[in-house]
Design an enzyme around this catalytic site. Structure first.
Site, PDB file in Angstrom:
ATOM      1  N   LYS A 181       0.830  -1.210   0.000  1.00 31.62           N
ATOM      2  CA  LYS A 181       0.000   0.000   0.000  1.00 31.62           C
ATOM      3  C   LYS A 181       0.861   1.255   0.000  1.00 31.62           C
ATOM      4  CE  LYS A 181      -2.809   2.613   3.357  1.00 31.62           C
ATOM      5  NZ  LYS A 181      -1.791   3.617   3.702  1.00 31.62           N
ATOM      6  N   ASN A 182       1.864   1.290   0.852  1.00 33.44           N
ATOM      7  CA  ASN A 182       2.661   2.505   1.013  1.00 33.44           C
ATOM      8  C   ASN A 182       3.607   2.757  -0.148  1.00 33.44           C
ATOM      9  OD1 ASN A 182       1.410   3.118   3.419  1.00 33.44           O
ATOM     10  ND2 ASN A 182       2.966   2.144   4.689  1.00 33.44           N
ATOM     11  N   ARG A 208      -5.218   9.930   2.927  1.00 30.37           N
ATOM     12  CA  ARG A 208      -4.114  10.879   3.041  1.00 30.37           C
ATOM     13  C   ARG A 208      -3.195  10.821   1.823  1.00 30.37           C
ATOM     14  NH1 ARG A 208      -2.303  14.250   6.831  1.00 30.37           N
ATOM     15  NH2 ARG A 208      -0.089  14.789   6.830  1.00 30.37           N
ATOM     16  N   CYS A 268      -6.726   8.267   8.705  1.00 30.25           N
ATOM     17  CA  CYS A 268      -6.981   7.738  10.048  1.00 30.25           C
ATOM     18  C   CYS A 268      -6.833   8.816  11.122  1.00 30.25           C
ATOM     19  CB  CYS A 268      -6.017   6.592  10.354  1.00 30.25           C
ATOM     20  SG  CYS A 268      -6.279   5.137   9.335  1.00 30.25           S
ATOM     21  N   ARG A 312      -0.893  15.092  12.362  1.00 25.13           N
ATOM     22  CA  ARG A 312      -0.368  14.834  11.020  1.00 25.13           C
ATOM     23  C   ARG A 312      -0.369  16.095  10.146  1.00 25.13           C
ATOM     24  NH1 ARG A 312      -2.876   9.225   8.836  1.00 25.13           N
ATOM     25  NH2 ARG A 312      -0.841   9.017   7.927  1.00 25.13           N
ATOM     26  N   PRO A 313       0.267  17.175  10.580  1.00 30.98           N
ATOM     27  CA  PRO A 313       0.254  18.413   9.801  1.00 30.98           C
ATOM     28  C   PRO A 313       1.013  18.251   8.487  1.00 30.98           C
ATOM     29  CG  PRO A 313       1.859  18.568  11.565  1.00 30.98           C
ATOM     30  CD  PRO A 313       1.125  17.282  11.776  1.00 30.98           C
ATOM     31  N   ILE A 314       0.709  19.164   7.546  1.00 33.36           N
ATOM     32  CA  ILE A 314       1.391  19.108   6.244  1.00 33.36           C
ATOM     33  C   ILE A 314       2.416  20.232   6.127  1.00 33.36           C
ATOM     34  CG2 ILE A 314      -0.570  17.962   5.142  1.00 33.36           C
ATOM     35  CD1 ILE A 314      -1.161  20.721   3.813  1.00 33.36           C
ATOM     36  N   ASP A 315       2.854  20.780   7.260  1.00 35.17           N
ATOM     37  CA  ASP A 315       3.822  21.875   7.232  1.00 35.17           C
ATOM     38  C   ASP A 315       5.072  21.518   6.427  1.00 35.17           C
ATOM     39  OD1 ASP A 315       1.967  22.179   9.263  1.00 35.17           O
ATOM     40  OD2 ASP A 315       3.309  23.341  10.529  1.00 35.17           O
ATOM     41  N   LEU A 316       5.609  20.310   6.648  1.00 38.70           N
ATOM     42  CA  LEU A 316       6.833  19.917   5.951  1.00 38.70           C
ATOM     43  C   LEU A 316       6.606  19.808   4.449  1.00 38.70           C
ATOM     44  CD1 LEU A 316       8.564  17.310   8.299  1.00 38.70           C
ATOM     45  CD2 LEU A 316       9.479  19.500   7.531  1.00 38.70           C
ATOM     46  N   ASP A 324       3.600   1.974  11.977  1.00 35.52           N
ATOM     47  CA  ASP A 324       2.485   1.219  11.394  1.00 35.52           C
ATOM     48  C   ASP A 324       2.354  -0.190  11.969  1.00 35.52           C
ATOM     49  OD1 ASP A 324       1.624   3.279   9.855  1.00 35.52           O
ATOM     50  OD2 ASP A 324       2.253   2.453   7.930  1.00 35.52           O
ATOM     51  N   ARG A 350      -8.947  -0.170   3.978  1.00 34.91           N
ATOM     52  CA  ARG A 350      -8.077   0.822   3.355  1.00 34.91           C
ATOM     53  C   ARG A 350      -6.711   0.234   3.011  1.00 34.91           C
ATOM     54  NH1 ARG A 350      -6.580   5.047   6.815  1.00 34.91           N
ATOM     55  NH2 ARG A 350      -5.337   5.576   4.994  1.00 34.91           N
TER      56      ARG A 350
END
Length: 417
Positions: A22-23, A92, A116, A121-125, A304, A396
């Site tokens: 999946k990843n 995501r 999930c 889980r910010p998207i700043d990076l 995970d 998922r």
């Protein structure tokens, strides 16, 4: 509503084919946007996250057909598309379309991602690395809008984020000039994305290391790629073997990297042998406690696998401690395991586990993908019948988990109400 019904206490024994990763699949699907022409991906997992991303890509003019693990894509008529909340809240993986659309169309707009409930889980990076590639990026109330052709530069990641690394790579491969990425994530799935892109005509060096050098090219072409097996799914089935005192063989595991996983499973008493395209595991009668496990970026123990390990150690002889350093809210499984009789305490980023002899079958509810899989494992090891609600989370990332476990002798079925 879909739920998994399990009658526990069955010793697992047999062979099962390992699904594709999946990843690795999700970033490679995003990367397909950069390719112009026909793409074939073998060993593609038939899971909800893949279908959601394919559905979204269809609105961008990308034709796709998934059948029996073979995914065919035609990206020759791809067009820019704005991805709103209805799509983004489901997976995501869509955040990776930021880099991919910038790379091909020099414009991207996507709502903030969902997935999930396991932390902020910010998207700043993600935004930081894209701005470092000299694109104009604005963060609005409902999402992110970016515009401009990426231009190479020297970028230092303050944390080895997998998603931010992948977005940087996707944006840079068709950008102008050279990009040097320091502090990149080294997970096997990042390396596989880079190999896929190089097959399609990208120029990436340093694959598998924390220092990537990307020389931009004008465009990418079609490609044929076979996905590696899913290392987290493999770890999940190995935990199932350990929790039921079983013997399990996983097939089609060539290239699967279990570094950081097998050492802790072996410490718990599981005997693991890798041979050619197989992984064989044999369990002791009882699981052994593991004094301390700490999640961290690759090659350490992966976040995970944390929930599955909590479930495993809940039936161990002795006391164990797991420290979660990646996601601050990834202990949603704890109250559900307590319903089943587990002696588990969550305090801040630690979970303290005093192993019990048996769990008791109970109705429980999954709130995230890996936690859902872990509750299935708990049901396999419990006495009596368990009902795991929230199957949509499990679907998922796990391809027909009930069918695979049935092949190993479990008494388990997916029920619709």
């Amino acid at each position: 509503m879909s739920y998994v019904k399990i009658v526990g206490g069955k010793r697992l024994k047999g062979e099962v084919k390992l699904q594709g990763s999946k990843n690795a699949a999700l970033p490679i699907l995003a990367a397909s946007v950069l390719c112009r022409g026909q793409i074939r991906i073998e060993n593609c997992p038939d899971i909800a996250d893949v279908h959601e991303l394919l559905y979204a890509l269809s609105f961008a003019g990308i034709k796709n057909e998934l059948h029996d693990g073979r995914l065919d894509l035609d990206t020759s008529e791809a067009v820019p598309f704005s991805f709103g909340q209805e799509f983004a809240k489901k997976t995501r993986g869509g955040i990776l379309l930021l880099g991919a659309f910038l790379g091909r169309f020099h414009e991207a707009e996507i709502a903030y991602p969902g997935g999930c409930v396991i932390g902020a889980r910010p998207i700043d990076l993600h935004c930081s690395v894209l701005r470092a590639l000299h694109v104009s990026l604005s963060e609005e109330k409902d999402g992110v809008y970016a515009k401009g052709r990426p231009q190479g530069d020297r970028i230092l990641l303050s944390y080895p984020s997998v998603g931010a690394t992948e977005n940087a790579v996707l944006a840079a491969v068709c950008g102008k000039g050279r990009t040097e990425l320091f502090g990149a994530a080294t997970e096997p799935e990042v390396a596989e994305l880079c190999r896929f892109l190089n097959k399609a005509g990208a120029r990436i060096r340093g694959i598998g290391t924390s220092y990537l050098v990307i020389d931009g090219v004008s465009q990418l072409h079609g490609v044929h790629h076979r996905l590696s097996g899913d290392r987290i799914v493999a770890g999940t089935y190995l935990c199932a073997a350990a929790m039921t005192g079983g013997e399990v063989i996983l097939r089609e595991t060539d290239g699967v990297c279990l570094e950081g996983i097998t050492n802790n499973l072996c410490a718990a008493g599981l005997r693991i042998q890798k041979e050619n395209n197989l992984i064989a595991a044999r369990a002791n009668d009882r699981v052994l406690a593991v004094p301390c496990i700490r999640t961290a970026p690759f090659p350490a123990f992966p976040t995970d696998m944390q929930s599955q390990m909590v479930a495993l150690l809940s039936v161990a002889d002795g006391d164990s401690v797991i420290c979660e350093t990646v996601f601050e809210s990834r202990f949603g499984i704890v109250p559900e395991l307590q319903k089943m009789g587990a002696d588990v305490i969550n305090t801040d980023r630690y979970v303290i586990i005093h192993g019990v002899k048996h769990l008791q079958g109970r109705p429980v509810t999954a709130t995230d993908l890996r936690g859902g899989a872990a509750l299935v494992l708990a049901g396999l090891a419990a006495e009596g019948e368990s009902k795991v609600c929230g199957y949509e989370y499990i679907a998922r990332g796990y391809e027909n988990i009930c069918g695979s476990l049935c092949k190993l002798g479990a008494e388990i079925m997916l029920t619709e109400e």
